[in-house]
Write a protein that holds these residues in place. Structure first.
Motif, PDB file in Angstrom:
ATOM      1  N   THR A  35       0.742  -1.678   0.151  1.00 37.96           N
ATOM      2  CA  THR A  35       0.065  -0.188  -0.807  1.00 37.96           C
ATOM      3  C   THR A  35       0.721   1.331   0.296  1.00 37.96           C
ATOM      4  N   ALA A  36       2.401   1.064   0.396  1.00 35.69           N
ATOM      5  CA  ALA A  36       2.890   2.242   0.526  1.00 35.69           C
ATOM      6  C   ALA A  36       3.374   2.881  -0.679  1.00 35.69           C
ATOM      7  N   LEU A  37       3.202   1.549  -1.651  1.00 37.27           N
ATOM      8  CA  LEU A  37       3.667   2.312  -3.172  1.00 37.27           C
ATOM      9  C   LEU A  37       2.995   3.055  -4.322  1.00 37.27           C
ATOM     10  N   GLY A  38       0.791   2.376  -3.334  1.00 40.45           N
ATOM     11  CA  GLY A  38       0.115   3.841  -3.761  1.00 40.45           C
ATOM     12  C   GLY A  38      -0.092   4.528  -3.444  1.00 40.45           C
ATOM     13  N   VAL A  39       0.815   4.615  -2.040  1.00 42.58           N
ATOM     14  CA  VAL A  39       1.127   6.181  -1.172  1.00 42.58           C
ATOM     15  C   VAL A  39       1.886   7.083  -2.381  1.00 42.58           C
ATOM     16  N   LEU A  40       3.350   6.810  -2.621  1.00 36.98           N
ATOM     17  CA  LEU A  40       4.420   7.026  -3.257  1.00 36.98           C
ATOM     18  C   LEU A  40       3.556   7.756  -4.712  1.00 36.98           C
ATOM     19  N   CYS A  41       2.433   7.238  -5.679  1.00 37.23           N
ATOM     20  CA  CYS A  41       1.683   7.456  -6.929  1.00 37.23           C
ATOM     21  C   CYS A  41       1.387   8.987  -6.340  1.00 37.23           C
ATOM     22  N   VAL A  42       0.630   9.077  -5.202  1.00 37.74           N
ATOM     23  CA  VAL A  42       0.183  10.047  -4.685  1.00 37.74           C
ATOM     24  C   VAL A  42       0.931  11.569  -3.807  1.00 37.74           C
ATOM     25  N   VAL A  43       2.146  10.567  -3.510  1.00 38.30           N
ATOM     26  CA  VAL A  43       2.725  11.691  -3.513  1.00 38.30           C
ATOM     27  C   VAL A  43       3.772  12.474  -4.647  1.00 38.30           C
ATOM     28  N   VAL A  74      11.374  13.649  -9.274  1.00 38.15           N
ATOM     29  CA  VAL A  74      10.655  13.479  -9.975  1.00 38.15           C
ATOM     30  C   VAL A  74      10.657  11.712 -10.890  1.00 38.15           C
ATOM     31  N   ASP A  75      11.885  12.200 -11.640  1.00 37.77           N
ATOM     32  CA  ASP A  75      12.741  11.475 -12.631  1.00 37.77           C
ATOM     33  C   ASP A  75      13.016   9.920 -12.152  1.00 37.77           C
ATOM     34  N   LEU A  76      13.761  10.255 -10.728  1.00 36.59           N
ATOM     35  CA  LEU A  76      14.204   8.938  -9.446  1.00 36.59           C
ATOM     36  C   LEU A  76      12.836   7.871  -8.956  1.00 36.59           C
ATOM     37  N   LEU A  77      11.986   9.176  -8.863  1.00 35.95           N
ATOM     38  CA  LEU A  77      10.888   9.056  -8.162  1.00 35.95           C
ATOM     39  C   LEU A  77      10.095   7.485  -9.093  1.00 35.95           C
ATOM     40  N   LEU A  78       9.836   8.228 -10.145  1.00 40.39           N
ATOM     41  CA  LEU A  78       9.203   7.397 -10.754  1.00 40.39           C
ATOM     42  C   LEU A  78       9.061   5.977 -11.320  1.00 40.39           C
ATOM     43  N   VAL A  79      11.078   6.230 -11.661  1.00 41.49           N
ATOM     44  CA  VAL A  79      12.216   4.523 -11.634  1.00 41.49           C
ATOM     45  C   VAL A  79      11.219   3.450 -10.536  1.00 41.49           C
ATOM     46  N   LEU A  80      11.180   4.873  -9.627  1.00 40.09           N
ATOM     47  CA  LEU A  80      11.291   3.792  -8.907  1.00 40.09           C
ATOM     48  C   LEU A  80      10.304   3.600  -8.254  1.00 40.09           C
ATOM     49  N   GLY A  81       8.681   3.588  -9.021  1.00 37.83           N
ATOM     50  CA  GLY A  81       7.321   3.795  -8.845  1.00 37.83           C
ATOM     51  C   GLY A  81       7.090   2.590 -10.104  1.00 37.83           C
ATOM     52  N   LEU A  82       7.484   2.526 -11.289  1.00 51.01           N
ATOM     53  CA  LEU A  82       7.563   1.229 -11.585  1.00 51.01           C
ATOM     54  C   LEU A  82       8.329   0.947 -11.614  1.00 51.01           C
TER      55      LEU A  82
END
Length: 475
Positions: free
Chosen positions: A85-93, A369-377
């Motif tokens: 669920t923390a991964l979903g929170v990362l998406c919103v952040v 943002v680039d780093l967060l997107l890579v981690l998210g995917l």
């Protein structure tokens, strides 16, 4: 309240493409391409979009359609685990962080569109952009763009997002095509095409790791994956749609518009600016504005150009705002209008920091943002392959057809191993460049393996029985 869905496949594809195109392909793409060797960057970007981006889109689509929820609700209902669920929170952040700097750029564009009527930026484009890019006036224009975005999102999926993007996206393509024809006639168009399309193998060999990290971040940025947009949009998709077909159409259209934007921008940058790297994030406003200042009918051309970019900015901001709005509507049963108003107030605060601080803006726009997107995917892929597992295969086969179905099982294992390893490699490469460390490929590979192997093992262990569709109401 009943949960909405897209009225048509075309509406979904255009909304997703509109999110993907946005400023990523018109504002950020030429800036990143120029700073990373032109054609060298373009080649890696194209490869990553096709061979990593499309499988990543499918992972996000599976999560969204399987759950019929926003990113947080999706991971909560499918995984039943706080860790996922923390991964979903990362998406919103990530969505809120994206809007925080993206809306600043949207404000710049709105101002330039309005000022084209008077030619206010013609006399000295450099000085004009420096004077208006940050501060109270930039914040005011940012609020105007956020307000327009909020009005569209408040109207809902069909009457707001789908209806708007059905008009905006064709308009963007038509206007860009006309501008590309005009740009081809400018004095240094040939040099622009050579920089943009002529492959530079020597530059790529010397700067491979830095170009790779930038290309991966740009690919994820333009495709709107890694941040939850495609999970959210796919949650409104009917079960009989072919997700592989939709993902391929979105990627191809995104690449086509991105390449078309380059055919407009690089001839102009070479013809009217000091060079392709002139201006960094402000290249669009300094280099391109100079072109309109020196041409007959420059005010009309400027208005048309910045109208295109403004429409692109809005299509992306709409998709970003929909992520946290869908979370509040799904999980707390708030009215869409109430959720939108609350998020408008929040982003006005976080975005205001970007509007007043160039240092914060650059940190958000260029690296964070680039780093967060890579981690998210990376998380989406590992989760889809090993936590959903066979259920992901089943979901992707729904509506896939005879051509795509045989590729579903290889897709599952590829997104569970090869692609997340690649993304983590680019993540570590980008971090090393950001902090100024000279790190060899061998060390980056070791760091990647040390991360990906335990991550996959933990994901496989967290897979427990069936993860069928949530049976509770998504209203």
């Amino acid at each position: 309240m009943a949960r909405e869905s897209w009225a048509s496949r075309v509406g979904f594809i255009l909304a997703a493409v509109g999110s993907a195109i946005g400023l990523g392909n018109i504002w950020r793409f030429p800036w990143m391409t120029a700073e990373n060797g032109g054609s060298a960057f373009l080649l890696l970007y194209l490869l990553i979009v096709l061979f990593v981006g499309v499988p990543g889109l499918l992972a996000a689509f599976v999560i969204g359609r399987r759950s019929n929820r926003n990113p947080i609700g999706a991971f909560k209902s499918l995984a039943g685990s706080r860790a996922w669920t923390a991964l979903g929170v990362l998406c919103v952040v990530t969505a809120i962080m994206l809007m925080s700097f993206y809306s600043v750029v949207g404000g710049w564009i709105l101002r330039y569109f309005l000022e084209s009527a008077t030619g206010a930026y013609f006399a000295d484009p450099d000085a004009h952009f420096a004077a208006i890019s940050y501060g109270p006036e930039a914040f005011g224009y940012q609020l105007a763009v956020l307000a327009a975005t909020a009005v569209i999102v408040t109207a809902g999926i069909r009457r707001g997002i789908e209806a708007t993007t059905k008009v905006m996206l064709p308009g963007i393509v038509v206007l860009l095509a006309a501008l590309a024809v005009w740009a081809a006639q400018q004095p240094a168009a040939t040099q622009g095409y050579e920089f943009y399309l002529g492959f530079d193998g020597a530059y790529l060999a010397e700067n491979f790791l830095s170009v790779l990290g930038s290309a991966a971040g740009q690919a994820l940025f333009t495709l709107s994956i890694g941040g939850g947009t495609m999970i959210t949009y796919a949650s409104y998709v009917d079960d009989d749609r072919s997700l592989p077909l939709d993902a391929s159409a979105i990627a191809v259209l995104n690449l086509g518009v991105g390449i078309l934007a380059g055919l407009v921008l690089f001839p102009l940058l070479f013809s009217f600016a000091a060079g392709p790297t002139e201006g960094g994030p402000g290249a669009l406003f300094v280099g391109i504005a100079g072109a309109f200042a020196s041409l007959p009918g420059g005010r009309v051309l400027g208005a048309i150009f910045f109208l295109v970019v403004l429409l692109a900015a809005l299509t992306s901001l709409i998709s970003m705002l929909e992520i946290p709005v869908s979370f509040l509507v799904d999980e707390f049963d708030l009215e869409r209008s109430t959720a939108t108003r609350g998020l408008f107030a929040l982003v006005a605060v976080t975005g205001g920091v970007n509007a007043f601080s160039p240092a914060v803006f650059t940190l958000f726009a260029d690296h964070l943002v680039d780093l967060l997107l890579v981690l998210g995917l990376t998380g989406f892929m590992v989760y889809t392959a090993w936590v959903l597992g066979p259920e992901a295969v089943e979901e992707l086969r729904n509506g896939a057809g005879p051509i795509s179905s045989p590729l579903v099982v290889p897709w599952r294992y590829a997104i569970g191993t090869v692609f997340p390893a690649f993304l983590l490699f680019t993540f570590y490469a980008d971090v090393s460049v950001l902090v100024g460390l000279s790190v060899g490929t061998e060390l980056l590979l070791v760091a990647t393996l040390v991360t990906i192997v335990p991550f996959v093992l933990l994901a496989r262990r967290s897979h427990s029985g069936s993860h069928s569709r949530p049976t509770e109401s998504a209203d």
